[in-house]
Write a protein that holds these residues in place. Structure first.
Motif, PDB file in Angstrom:
ATOM      1  N   ARG A  17      -0.135  -8.086  -3.429  1.00  0.00           N
ATOM      2  CA  ARG A  17      -1.559  -7.978  -3.717  1.00  0.00           C
ATOM      3  C   ARG A  17      -2.081  -9.344  -4.138  1.00  0.00           C
ATOM      4  O   ARG A  17      -1.327 -10.137  -4.678  1.00  0.00           O
ATOM      5  N   GLY A  21      -2.978  -6.839   3.965  1.00  0.00           N
ATOM      6  CA  GLY A  21      -3.129  -7.094   5.400  1.00  0.00           C
ATOM      7  C   GLY A  21      -3.033  -8.575   5.726  1.00  0.00           C
ATOM      8  O   GLY A  21      -2.449  -8.973   6.735  1.00  0.00           O
ATOM      9  N   ASP A  68      -4.363   9.968   3.477  1.00  0.00           N
ATOM     10  CA  ASP A  68      -4.673   8.594   3.877  1.00  0.00           C
ATOM     11  C   ASP A  68      -3.846   8.244   5.113  1.00  0.00           C
ATOM     12  O   ASP A  68      -2.629   8.092   5.029  1.00  0.00           O
ATOM     13  N   ASP A  70      -4.020   5.501   6.791  1.00  0.00           N
ATOM     14  CA  ASP A  70      -3.781   4.063   6.904  1.00  0.00           C
ATOM     15  C   ASP A  70      -3.651   3.427   5.519  1.00  0.00           C
ATOM     16  O   ASP A  70      -4.497   2.630   5.117  1.00  0.00           O
ATOM     17  N   SER A  72      -2.725   0.936   2.573  1.00  0.00           N
ATOM     18  CA  SER A  72      -2.762  -0.528   2.636  1.00  0.00           C
ATOM     19  C   SER A  72      -1.375  -1.162   2.696  1.00  0.00           C
ATOM     20  O   SER A  72      -1.231  -2.274   3.197  1.00  0.00           O
ATOM     21  N   GLU A  73      -0.351  -0.457   2.214  1.00  0.00           N
ATOM     22  CA  GLU A  73       0.991  -1.059   2.234  1.00  0.00           C
ATOM     23  C   GLU A  73       1.601  -1.101   3.634  1.00  0.00           C
ATOM     24  O   GLU A  73       2.558  -1.823   3.875  1.00  0.00           O
ATOM     25  N   VAL A  75       1.763  -2.630   6.887  1.00  0.00           N
ATOM     26  CA  VAL A  75       1.275  -3.885   7.462  1.00  0.00           C
ATOM     27  C   VAL A  75       1.981  -4.240   8.771  1.00  0.00           C
ATOM     28  O   VAL A  75       1.727  -5.312   9.327  1.00  0.00           O
TER      29      VAL A  75
END
Length: 165
Positions: A17, A21, A68, A70, A72-73, A75
């Motif tokens: 973080r 992405g 969810d 998609d 965020s983790e 990638v």
């Protein structure tokens, strides 16, 4: 699930973080360079296919039963898209026997353009993202990668053709 998590997060890069992405896209660059050095454009193209299908599987496993589609983790989709953006550098370097690092402006442009298309999701990139399934997760980045590769080619044409650099 462990293998899917390793693939989907690109060995944990997706947990970095901020901007996982962007971290995933950045991680793709040395991988693309290594693949190009080892086997030129053909190896990078084959690896892109493997990343796409491996990423599709990993995304399906990681999002099964989740709301969810998609997270965020995940990638691995950025890696696939970034690889495609770099095709615009890898192919000409391979085809003309040019050291791929000599085309460093194309690497920078490919990275920046891919991130812009992936973040803002114009046209078909947004359509793919709105699918709400694992294929959409992978496809939006593939399309963003194609757009970025086209952008790199246009910029190279302007730089080398119009400006004569």
């Amino acid at each position: 699930m462990r293998a899917a998590q390793l693939i989907g997060t690109v060995c944990g890069v997706g947990y970095l973080r901020p901007g996982p992405g962007t971290w995933g896209s950045a991680a793709a660059l040395p991988l693309a360079w290594g693949l190009h050095v080892l086997g030129g454009f053909p190896l990078l193209a084959l690896a892109t296919l493997a990343v796409f299908f491996g990423g599709l599987w990993a995304t399906k496993v990681m999002t099964a039963g989740q709301e969810d589609h998609d997270p965020s983790e995940i990638v691995i989709d950025e890696v696939a898209g970034q690889f495609i953006a770099i095709w615009a550098v890898s192919y000409p370097a391979w085809a003309h026997g040019i050291e791929v690092t000599a085309l460093w402006p194309g690497w920078v442009a490919g990275f920046v353009l891919f991130r812009l298309f992936d973040i803002f999701k114009p046209g078909p990139v947004g359509w793919a993202d709105r699918r709400g399934d694992a294929l959409g997760v992978m496809l939006d980045d593939v399309i963003a990668g194609v757009f970025a590769a086209i952008g790199v080619l246009i910029l190279a044409g302007i730089s080398h053709g119009v400006l004569g650099l």
